[in-house]
Motif scaffolding. Structure first.
Motif, PDB file in Angstrom:
ATOM      1  N   ILE A  94       0.848  -1.194   0.000  1.00 31.14           N
ATOM      2  CA  ILE A  94       0.000   0.000   0.000  1.00 31.14           C
ATOM      3  C   ILE A  94       0.888   1.250   0.000  1.00 31.14           C
ATOM      4  CG2 ILE A  94      -1.802   1.260   1.205  1.00 31.14           C
ATOM      5  CD1 ILE A  94      -2.691  -1.345   2.448  1.00 31.14           C
ATOM      6  N   SER A  95       0.614   2.160  -0.923  1.00 30.22           N
ATOM      7  CA  SER A  95       1.340   3.419  -0.977  1.00 30.22           C
ATOM      8  C   SER A  95       0.797   4.376   0.079  1.00 30.22           C
ATOM      9  CB  SER A  95       1.205   4.044  -2.371  1.00 30.22           C
ATOM     10  OG  SER A  95       1.726   3.180  -3.365  1.00 30.22           O
ATOM     11  N   LYS A  96       1.561   5.431   0.328  1.00 25.42           N
ATOM     12  CA  LYS A  96       1.130   6.440   1.291  1.00 25.42           C
ATOM     13  C   LYS A  96       1.233   7.829   0.666  1.00 25.42           C
ATOM     14  CE  LYS A  96       2.508   3.894   5.454  1.00 25.42           C
ATOM     15  NZ  LYS A  96       3.358   3.920   6.677  1.00 25.42           N
ATOM     16  N   ALA A  97       0.278   8.682   1.030  1.00 20.64           N
ATOM     17  CA  ALA A  97       0.280  10.052   0.537  1.00 20.64           C
ATOM     18  C   ALA A  97      -0.178  10.980   1.652  1.00 20.64           C
ATOM     19  CB  ALA A  97      -0.620  10.199  -0.686  1.00 20.64           C
ATOM     20  N   ARG A  98       0.210  12.225   1.549  1.00 19.43           N
ATOM     21  CA  ARG A  98      -0.153  13.222   2.555  1.00 19.43           C
ATOM     22  C   ARG A  98      -1.044  14.270   1.907  1.00 19.43           C
ATOM     23  NH1 ARG A  98       2.486  18.052   4.018  1.00 19.43           N
ATOM     24  NH2 ARG A  98       4.139  17.495   2.539  1.00 19.43           N
ATOM     25  N   TRP A  99      -2.227  14.461   2.475  1.00 17.62           N
ATOM     26  CA  TRP A  99      -3.172  15.431   1.923  1.00 17.62           C
ATOM     27  C   TRP A  99      -2.740  16.841   2.279  1.00 17.62           C
ATOM     28  CZ3 TRP A  99      -6.591  15.341  -1.772  1.00 17.62           C
ATOM     29  CH2 TRP A  99      -7.468  16.420  -1.906  1.00 17.62           C
ATOM     30  N   ILE A 100      -2.720  17.723   1.263  1.00 17.87           N
ATOM     31  CA  ILE A 100      -2.343  19.116   1.468  1.00 17.87           C
ATOM     32  C   ILE A 100      -3.567  19.975   1.181  1.00 17.87           C
ATOM     33  CG2 ILE A 100      -0.753  20.963   0.807  1.00 17.87           C
ATOM     34  CD1 ILE A 100       1.190  18.818  -0.148  1.00 17.87           C
TER      35      ILE A 100
ATOM     36  N   VAL B 131       4.155  10.124  -0.663  1.00 14.69           N
ATOM     37  CA  VAL B 131       5.385  10.036   0.137  1.00 14.69           C
ATOM     38  C   VAL B 131       5.999   8.643   0.101  1.00 14.69           C
ATOM     39  CG1 VAL B 131       4.698  11.912   1.662  1.00 14.69           C
ATOM     40  CG2 VAL B 131       4.043   9.573   2.240  1.00 14.69           C
ATOM     41  N   GLU B 132       5.222   7.656  -0.315  1.00 12.15           N
ATOM     42  CA  GLU B 132       5.741   6.287  -0.416  1.00 12.15           C
ATOM     43  C   GLU B 132       5.018   5.563  -1.546  1.00 12.15           C
ATOM     44  OE1 GLU B 132       6.145   2.208   2.304  1.00 12.15           O
ATOM     45  OE2 GLU B 132       5.786   4.156   3.260  1.00 12.15           O
ATOM     46  N   LYS B 133       5.762   5.182  -2.574  1.00  7.77           N
ATOM     47  CA  LYS B 133       5.168   4.538  -3.744  1.00  7.77           C
ATOM     48  C   LYS B 133       5.382   3.034  -3.699  1.00  7.77           C
ATOM     49  CE  LYS B 133       5.951   8.373  -6.959  1.00  7.77           C
ATOM     50  NZ  LYS B 133       6.614   8.742  -8.234  1.00  7.77           N
ATOM     51  N   LYS B 134       4.308   2.297  -3.966  1.00 11.71           N
ATOM     52  CA  LYS B 134       4.389   0.853  -4.107  1.00 11.71           C
ATOM     53  C   LYS B 134       3.460   0.434  -5.236  1.00 11.71           C
ATOM     54  CE  LYS B 134       5.641  -0.299   0.663  1.00 11.71           C
ATOM     55  NZ  LYS B 134       5.297  -1.110   1.866  1.00 11.71           N
ATOM     56  N   GLY B 135       3.941  -0.406  -6.118  1.00 14.57           N
ATOM     57  CA  GLY B 135       3.113  -0.875  -7.219  1.00 14.57           C
ATOM     58  C   GLY B 135       3.405  -0.128  -8.511  1.00 14.57           C
ATOM     59  N   LYS B 136       2.883  -0.666  -9.598  1.00 14.50           N
ATOM     60  CA  LYS B 136       3.117  -0.117 -10.928  1.00 14.50           C
ATOM     61  C   LYS B 136       2.115   0.949 -11.334  1.00 14.50           C
ATOM     62  CE  LYS B 136       5.112  -4.448 -12.694  1.00 14.50           C
ATOM     63  NZ  LYS B 136       4.988  -5.496 -13.729  1.00 14.50           N
ATOM     64  N   MET B 137       1.083   1.179 -10.526  1.00 14.19           N
ATOM     65  CA  MET B 137       0.055   2.125 -10.933  1.00 14.19           C
ATOM     66  C   MET B 137       0.570   3.550 -11.093  1.00 14.19           C
ATOM     67  SD  MET B 137       0.033   1.861  -7.444  1.00 14.19           S
ATOM     68  CE  MET B 137      -1.203   0.633  -7.048  1.00 14.19           C
TER      69      MET B 137
ATOM     70  N   THR C  16      -6.778  10.152  -5.869  1.00 12.21           N
ATOM     71  CA  THR C  16      -6.604   9.784  -4.466  1.00 12.21           C
ATOM     72  C   THR C  16      -7.740   8.899  -3.983  1.00 12.21           C
ATOM     73  OG1 THR C  16      -5.446  11.875  -4.042  1.00 12.21           O
ATOM     74  CG2 THR C  16      -6.334  10.693  -2.127  1.00 12.21           C
ATOM     75  N   LEU C  17      -8.963   9.312  -4.243  1.00 13.44           N
ATOM     76  CA  LEU C  17     -10.120   8.551  -3.780  1.00 13.44           C
ATOM     77  C   LEU C  17     -10.207   7.201  -4.467  1.00 13.44           C
ATOM     78  CD1 LEU C  17     -12.625   8.301  -2.091  1.00 13.44           C
ATOM     79  CD2 LEU C  17     -13.872   9.694  -3.765  1.00 13.44           C
ATOM     80  N   PHE C  18      -9.893   7.151  -5.746  1.00  9.85           N
ATOM     81  CA  PHE C  18      -9.929   5.892  -6.474  1.00  9.85           C
ATOM     82  C   PHE C  18      -8.944   4.891  -5.875  1.00  9.85           C
ATOM     83  CE2 PHE C  18      -8.316   3.174  -9.944  1.00  9.85           C
ATOM     84  CZ  PHE C  18      -9.491   2.549 -10.304  1.00  9.85           C
ATOM     85  N   LEU C  19      -7.731   5.346  -5.585  1.00 12.19           N
ATOM     86  CA  LEU C  19      -6.722   4.461  -5.028  1.00 12.19           C
ATOM     87  C   LEU C  19      -7.092   3.997  -3.622  1.00 12.19           C
ATOM     88  CD1 LEU C  19      -3.452   6.220  -6.247  1.00 12.19           C
ATOM     89  CD2 LEU C  19      -4.408   4.056  -7.059  1.00 12.19           C
ATOM     90  N   ILE C  20      -7.727   4.871  -2.849  1.00  9.87           N
ATOM     91  CA  ILE C  20      -8.177   4.469  -1.513  1.00  9.87           C
ATOM     92  C   ILE C  20      -9.266   3.411  -1.618  1.00  9.87           C
ATOM     93  CG2 ILE C  20      -9.336   5.256   0.594  1.00  9.87           C
ATOM     94  CD1 ILE C  20      -7.973   7.943   0.214  1.00  9.87           C
ATOM     95  N   GLU C  21     -10.183   3.575  -2.561  1.00  3.78           N
ATOM     96  CA  GLU C  21     -11.279   2.617  -2.714  1.00  3.78           C
ATOM     97  C   GLU C  21     -10.777   1.226  -3.090  1.00  3.78           C
ATOM     98  OE1 GLU C  21     -15.389   5.001  -3.773  1.00  3.78           O
ATOM     99  OE2 GLU C  21     -14.340   3.938  -5.357  1.00  3.78           O
ATOM    100  N   ILE C  22      -9.702   1.170  -3.866  1.00  5.35           N
ATOM    101  CA  ILE C  22      -9.193  -0.140  -4.260  1.00  5.35           C
ATOM    102  C   ILE C  22      -8.156  -0.659  -3.278  1.00  5.35           C
ATOM    103  CG2 ILE C  22      -9.646   0.345  -6.695  1.00  5.35           C
ATOM    104  CD1 ILE C  22      -6.602   0.693  -7.041  1.00  5.35           C
ATOM    105  N   GLY C  23      -7.975   0.061  -2.171  1.00  9.69           N
ATOM    106  CA  GLY C  23      -7.067  -0.403  -1.130  1.00  9.69           C
ATOM    107  C   GLY C  23      -5.603  -0.254  -1.458  1.00  9.69           C
ATOM    108  N   ALA C  24      -5.260   0.657  -2.384  1.00 11.89           N
ATOM    109  CA  ALA C  24      -3.873   0.815  -2.811  1.00 11.89           C
ATOM    110  C   ALA C  24      -3.190   2.021  -2.181  1.00 11.89           C
ATOM    111  CB  ALA C  24      -3.807   0.936  -4.333  1.00 11.89           C
ATOM    112  N   LEU C  25      -3.908   2.791  -1.367  1.00 11.35           N
ATOM    113  CA  LEU C  25      -3.331   4.022  -0.827  1.00 11.35           C
ATOM    114  C   LEU C  25      -3.860   4.305   0.568  1.00 11.35           C
ATOM    115  CD1 LEU C  25      -1.610   6.622  -1.519  1.00 11.35           C
ATOM    116  CD2 LEU C  25      -3.794   7.685  -2.138  1.00 11.35           C
TER     117      LEU C  25
END
Length: 263
Positions: free
Chosen positions: A43-49, A58-64, A83-92
């Protein structure tokens, strides 16, 4: 002028016959829409601004990430729909500025205020296209400043000055991102997305011309005069229109038809 209607909800094969299933991880869920949170090991990580109304990865994982997010000064930023799409599929996992993980409901609330150039209808369209395997980006927003030498004349921004600022943005200057994405409030006459066919060789530094530019249609379809003006503006790039009703996304395009003159 005839309208060609294609329902992506039921025709998942459209433009996907030659897709390589291993191209990108997001193709794993191309068979259906995902309305519930899924879970993954990587799972990647991102910080909302809030000031940007975007997420900084802030942390990339996967080929997407090959086909998602824009790159500025070595950093990757995601729009609210990405952002929302990736959260829905459990990738972020999305963190706030204090490092606290935001819930899916909190991200839905950010979308509902429509301060980031997106709305529920456009998110449904974006999710629909991504679920089919397309590469989708905001119209007129360069994927990367690398290789960009000129300012496009076919952009959905309110002016070219903001786009010039984005292309020349320094790490300390993030205001141009805010101006660009805030100005992307979609109306009946503005393009929404640049859409590319699934392509394992896609590169943000040289994406090429989109397969088509997508407009969101609200209310009545555009008139013939409007369509011809839009076609001229985009210089031969195919156009498609979409309409969202009760959560169902429909896509359509227009072709000229010559009718025989009756005696």
């Amino acid at each position: 002028m005839d309208a060609e209607d294609w329902e992506s909800c039921s025709d998942n094969e459209v433009y996907l016959q030659d897709t390589n299933k291993d191209d990108d991880e997001e193709n794993d869920y191309s068979s259906a829409f995902l309305s519930k949170l899924q879970f993954r090991k990587d799972i990647s990580k991102a910080r909302w601004i809030d000031d940007l109304a975007m997420a900084e990865v802030v942390e990339k994982k996967g080929k997407m990430w090959v086909t998602m997010g824009i790159v500025r000064s070595g950093k990757t930023y995601c729009s609210i729909e990405e952002t929302l799409f990736l959260i829905e599929i459990g990738a972020l996992h999305l963190l706030d500025e204090k490092g606290i993980c935001l819930s899916l409901m909190e991200v839905y609330e950010k979308l509902s205020v429509e301060k980031s150039g997106c709305c529920w209808e456009l998110f449904e369209v974006y999710k629909n296209l991504k679920s089919l395997g397309y590469v989708v980006g905001r119209h007129g927003i360069p994927w990367s400043v690398k290789g960009v030498t000129s300012i496009s004349q076919t952009c959905s921004l309110q002016g070219c000055e903001e786009k010039k600022e984005l292309l020349e943005m320094e790490p300390k200057d993030k205001s141009s991102i805010i101006e660009l994405f805030a100005s992307m409030q979609i109306s009946e006459v503005n393009p929404a997305f640049d859409v590319y066919l699934p392509n394992s060789k896609f590169r943000k530094s040289s994406p090429g011309a989109p397969s088509f530019v997508l407009y969101l249609s609200r209310g009545n379809p555009p008139s013939r005069v409007e369509i011809e003006a839009i076609e001229t503006k985009h210089g031969g790039i195919p156009l498609k229109f979409c309409h969202v009703e009760n959560g169902r996304v429909s896509f359509f395009s227009f072709d000229k038809a010559e009718l025989a003159v009756l005696p």
